[in-house]
Structure formats: C-alpha cells, structure tokens
Design a protein around this motif. Sequence first.
Motif, PDB file in Angstrom:
ATOM      1  N   MET A 230     -93.025 -34.238   9.061  1.00 35.53           N
ATOM      2  CA  MET A 230     -93.772 -32.922   8.759  1.00 35.53           C
ATOM      3  C   MET A 230     -92.035 -32.421  10.242  1.00 35.53           C
ATOM      4  N   VAL A 231     -91.493 -31.158   9.414  1.00 36.65           N
ATOM      5  CA  VAL A 231     -90.545 -30.249   9.889  1.00 36.65           C
ATOM      6  C   VAL A 231     -91.775 -29.549  11.804  1.00 36.65           C
TER       7      VAL A 231
ATOM      8  N   VAL B 202     -86.107 -26.596  14.506  1.00 33.03           N
ATOM      9  CA  VAL B 202     -85.168 -26.635  14.041  1.00 33.03           C
ATOM     10  C   VAL B 202     -83.758 -26.225  15.019  1.00 33.03           C
ATOM     11  N   ASP B 203     -83.146 -26.790  14.901  1.00 30.05           N
ATOM     12  CA  ASP B 203     -81.739 -26.781  15.967  1.00 30.05           C
ATOM     13  C   ASP B 203     -79.995 -27.084  15.611  1.00 30.05           C
ATOM     14  N   ARG B 204     -79.516 -25.754  15.186  1.00 28.04           N
ATOM     15  CA  ARG B 204     -78.144 -25.951  14.590  1.00 28.04           C
ATOM     16  C   ARG B 204     -77.632 -27.464  13.850  1.00 28.04           C
ATOM     17  N   GLY B 205     -78.862 -27.069  12.460  1.00 24.90           N
ATOM     18  CA  GLY B 205     -78.855 -28.279  11.517  1.00 24.90           C
ATOM     19  C   GLY B 205     -79.133 -29.567  11.805  1.00 24.90           C
ATOM     20  N   ARG B 206     -79.962 -29.687  13.090  1.00 23.36           N
ATOM     21  CA  ARG B 206     -80.956 -31.005  12.867  1.00 23.36           C
ATOM     22  C   ARG B 206     -82.157 -30.259  13.001  1.00 23.36           C
ATOM     23  N   TYR B 207     -83.226 -31.187  12.591  1.00 24.68           N
ATOM     24  CA  TYR B 207     -84.418 -31.423  12.034  1.00 24.68           C
ATOM     25  C   TYR B 207     -85.417 -31.865  13.017  1.00 24.68           C
ATOM     26  N   THR B 208     -85.893 -31.538  14.065  1.00 26.50           N
ATOM     27  CA  THR B 208     -87.300 -32.590  14.874  1.00 26.50           C
ATOM     28  C   THR B 208     -88.309 -32.491  13.578  1.00 26.50           C
ATOM     29  N   THR B 209     -88.615 -33.799  13.571  1.00 30.32           N
ATOM     30  CA  THR B 209     -90.058 -33.870  12.563  1.00 30.32           C
ATOM     31  C   THR B 209     -91.131 -34.744  12.924  1.00 30.32           C
TER      32      THR B 209
ATOM     33  N   GLY C 166     -92.634 -26.114   9.366  1.00 29.10           N
ATOM     34  CA  GLY C 166     -93.523 -26.943   8.617  1.00 29.10           C
ATOM     35  C   GLY C 166     -93.519 -27.012   7.143  1.00 29.10           C
ATOM     36  N   ASP C 167     -92.343 -27.378   7.103  1.00 27.32           N
ATOM     37  CA  ASP C 167     -92.204 -28.275   5.267  1.00 27.32           C
ATOM     38  C   ASP C 167     -92.483 -28.712   5.938  1.00 27.32           C
ATOM     39  N   GLU C 168     -92.832 -30.192   4.641  1.00 30.34           N
ATOM     40  CA  GLU C 168     -93.034 -31.615   4.672  1.00 30.34           C
ATOM     41  C   GLU C 168     -91.906 -31.906   3.550  1.00 30.34           C
ATOM     42  N   VAL C 169     -91.601 -32.810   4.789  1.00 24.96           N
ATOM     43  CA  VAL C 169     -89.842 -33.264   4.108  1.00 24.96           C
ATOM     44  C   VAL C 169     -89.745 -35.069   3.656  1.00 24.96           C
ATOM     45  N   ALA C 170     -89.002 -35.043   2.527  1.00 23.40           N
ATOM     46  CA  ALA C 170     -89.372 -36.824   2.515  1.00 23.40           C
ATOM     47  C   ALA C 170     -88.205 -36.563   3.248  1.00 23.40           C
ATOM     48  N   MET C 171     -87.739 -38.133   3.780  1.00 21.19           N
ATOM     49  CA  MET C 171     -86.800 -38.979   4.532  1.00 21.19           C
ATOM     50  C   MET C 171     -86.196 -40.344   4.650  1.00 21.19           C
ATOM     51  N   VAL C 172     -84.893 -40.396   4.361  1.00 20.14           N
ATOM     52  CA  VAL C 172     -84.658 -42.241   4.251  1.00 20.14           C
ATOM     53  C   VAL C 172     -84.004 -42.408   5.658  1.00 20.14           C
ATOM     54  N   GLY C 173     -83.546 -43.457   5.916  1.00 29.78           N
ATOM     55  CA  GLY C 173     -82.367 -43.807   7.191  1.00 29.78           C
ATOM     56  C   GLY C 173     -83.272 -44.649   8.558  1.00 29.78           C
ATOM     57  N   ASP C 174     -82.703 -44.414   9.496  1.00 27.09           N
ATOM     58  CA  ASP C 174     -83.847 -44.982  10.809  1.00 27.09           C
ATOM     59  C   ASP C 174     -84.618 -44.190  11.158  1.00 27.09           C
ATOM     60  N   THR C 175     -85.852 -44.275  10.493  1.00 32.99           N
ATOM     61  CA  THR C 175     -87.264 -43.190  10.646  1.00 32.99           C
ATOM     62  C   THR C 175     -87.682 -43.886  11.880  1.00 32.99           C
ATOM     63  N   SER C 176     -87.505 -44.667  12.939  1.00 32.48           N
ATOM     64  CA  SER C 176     -88.387 -45.133  14.348  1.00 32.48           C
ATOM     65  C   SER C 176     -88.157 -43.924  15.014  1.00 32.48           C
TER      66      SER C 176
ATOM     67  N   ALA D 282     -94.103 -22.599   6.925  1.00 31.83           N
ATOM     68  CA  ALA D 282     -94.138 -23.182   5.517  1.00 31.83           C
ATOM     69  C   ALA D 282     -95.269 -23.860   5.609  1.00 31.83           C
ATOM     70  N   ASN D 283     -96.465 -23.847   4.479  1.00 33.33           N
ATOM     71  CA  ASN D 283     -97.888 -24.179   4.525  1.00 33.33           C
ATOM     72  C   ASN D 283     -99.171 -23.998   6.184  1.00 33.33           C
TER      73      ASN D 283
END
Length: 339
Positions: A39-40, A43-50, A73-83, A118-119
């Motif tokens: 969940m987002v 939002v800050d200058r092209g970076r999304y804290t989830t 509020g958006d639910e987003v799907a992420m790949v890469g380093d999600t640690s 959102a949501n």
Amino acid sequence: MSGRYDHLDESAVRDRPSRKGSRPRTKDRPAHEDAVVGMVVGVDRGRYTTRIGEVTVVAMRARELGRTRIVVGDEVAMVGDTSGERDTLARIVRVEDRETVLRRSADDSDTVERVIVANADQLVVVTALADPEPRSRMVDRCLVAAYDAGMDPLLVLTKADLASPEEFLARYTALDVPHVITRGTANGDLDADAVTRVQEQLTGRTSVLVGHSGVGKSTLVNALVPDADRATGAVNSVTGRGRHTSTSAVALELPGGGWVVDTPGVRSFGLGHVDPATFIEHFEDLAPGTAECPRGCSHDEPDCGLDTYVGSGAAGPAGAARLESLRRLLRSRTGDDRS
C-alpha cells in the motif's frame, strides 16, 4: 569526372542493418506474477513509500506504467528489492484496481479530476466552530464528494471550547451524518474523551481527513497517532485563514488498527467531475418521488415532482428537511447561493 568509387558496382555496396525495428515490438507486458503487493503511504518527488505488512519499502514507478498516476492508498505490485533495507529501491509495475477514489477538480467548470486518495472507505470532514469560522458550503461539497466516491462521511467539529456546535449541526440533522465534537484544553491539547470517540469511528477503517487550513487536522492526527509529528500552525488574524502545514497526503497507521490519511488544507473543493443528476441516488427515501418529475428535472425547480411526493408524507416525517438538504447539496455543485 572520375571519382574514387568509380570502380565499384552495386554488388560491392554492403547494406547496414537498421537498428530501428531490428527487434520486433510487442504490446504484451510481463505478468510479473512474482510481484509483491503493498500500500502506498506517501509520495515524494517520484519516490513512493509503501507498506508490505510491517515492512516499509521505497519504490519508483516502472517505465511501462506510462502516465498512470499513483496516489496514497493505492495498492501496487512491486518487483526488485522489497526487503525494505536502507538504500534499496523496488519498482512498481502495476497499480491494482481501486475500490474507491476521492477526487476533486480545480473548480466547478473544470471536469478534469484530481485523485486525492484511493481505496479509502470514510471521509472525515474536519471543520472548526471558530477561528477560523466554519464554512458550511465547504462541508456540503465534501459530503457530495463522499457520496460520489461511495465513502461514508463523518463530521469532526473542533474548537467547541470557542463556540457552540448546535446551530451548525442543525444543518446536517436530516442527512443523518455521524459527528464527533472536540474541544481544546487549557494546555492546548485535545480533550481526551473526544479523541477516544474519534478513534472509535476510525479504528479498522481507512479514513481521509479533509478540511480548511487551521481547523486542527494535524493536531487531531497527532493525538490519534502519537508519533506522527505532523506540523501544526496558527490562524492568520487578518485573513481568518489557516496556514498550510501539511504539504502532501500521508497515510498513518492507527495504533488500534486501520489507517488515517492526513491531506493538505484546501481553500476550495471543486466538483466539476460530479454529475448533479446522480445526487438523488444517495437519497433512497426521496428517489421514488422522481417518477413524477418532468424530463430533465434538476430536482430544484418549481415543477419538481419531489415537492408533491414529500408533501404527501411518502418520504416520512423528515422528508421536507431531507429534500432541502438535497437541494442545498445541488446548489453547492451548481454555484447557486440561495440559502
């Protein structure tokens, strides 16, 4: 005149393969079935804290998303380093379908919507009873936005230590909008019992706080989420307006469960994206009366069938007050200043 290439014929010319189109393109995008959904929350200058469970992950948008807007509020799907480890960055590859969208336009003539959150399932309209003076038209517009988004509205009236809430609340009795009244204490804090009542309304839900600057939104958020540390500001004594302290929307997790989204204070709430013809859908007790309305009836004109319907008692004892509330909301959308 002879040249240095006269001895060459066409068979000696070597075609260079064109890079453009050398690899066939496809519109099929990767499914990213291994993507992790979060969940987002900022939002800050092209970076999304989830947030993925208890883990905070910073991500950027994938190029394949194009201009798809991503909001708190958006639910987003992420790949890469999600640690979630320091200096790591994930990639958002998909925005999941939204259940609700809270929107506003720049003004009533602008049909371009701006998605705020959102949501969320509850819109908390925060307004002060004094300092600054309450603006009922702003509250009316927020209610319209809530109904349009399919969200439950909640009124939180602050600074009851400075003015009585009865007269203001009388405008919303017929709408049956739940409300909580808060007041400040001698040391500048909010009354603890009032904060508890707000918590009860918010626990387990995703709630968006909206209101003018200076009405006490950030103060309320700090009371609900002690480590939120949202900046607070005073009201300008000349203009009677508050100073913007929140500069962007942020979602904060409530200690008892659920989320509260604090949004920047707003000067206006445009409803250009909302069709007034849909307002009646949110008044189920009045809707049957539209069967006798003339074609194209705005439900706020002399020949409106709702007057006869309400006059017959079919809408119940609160019918007249409900009809006036409907028409007040319609006027808030159309800019009609009739009281």
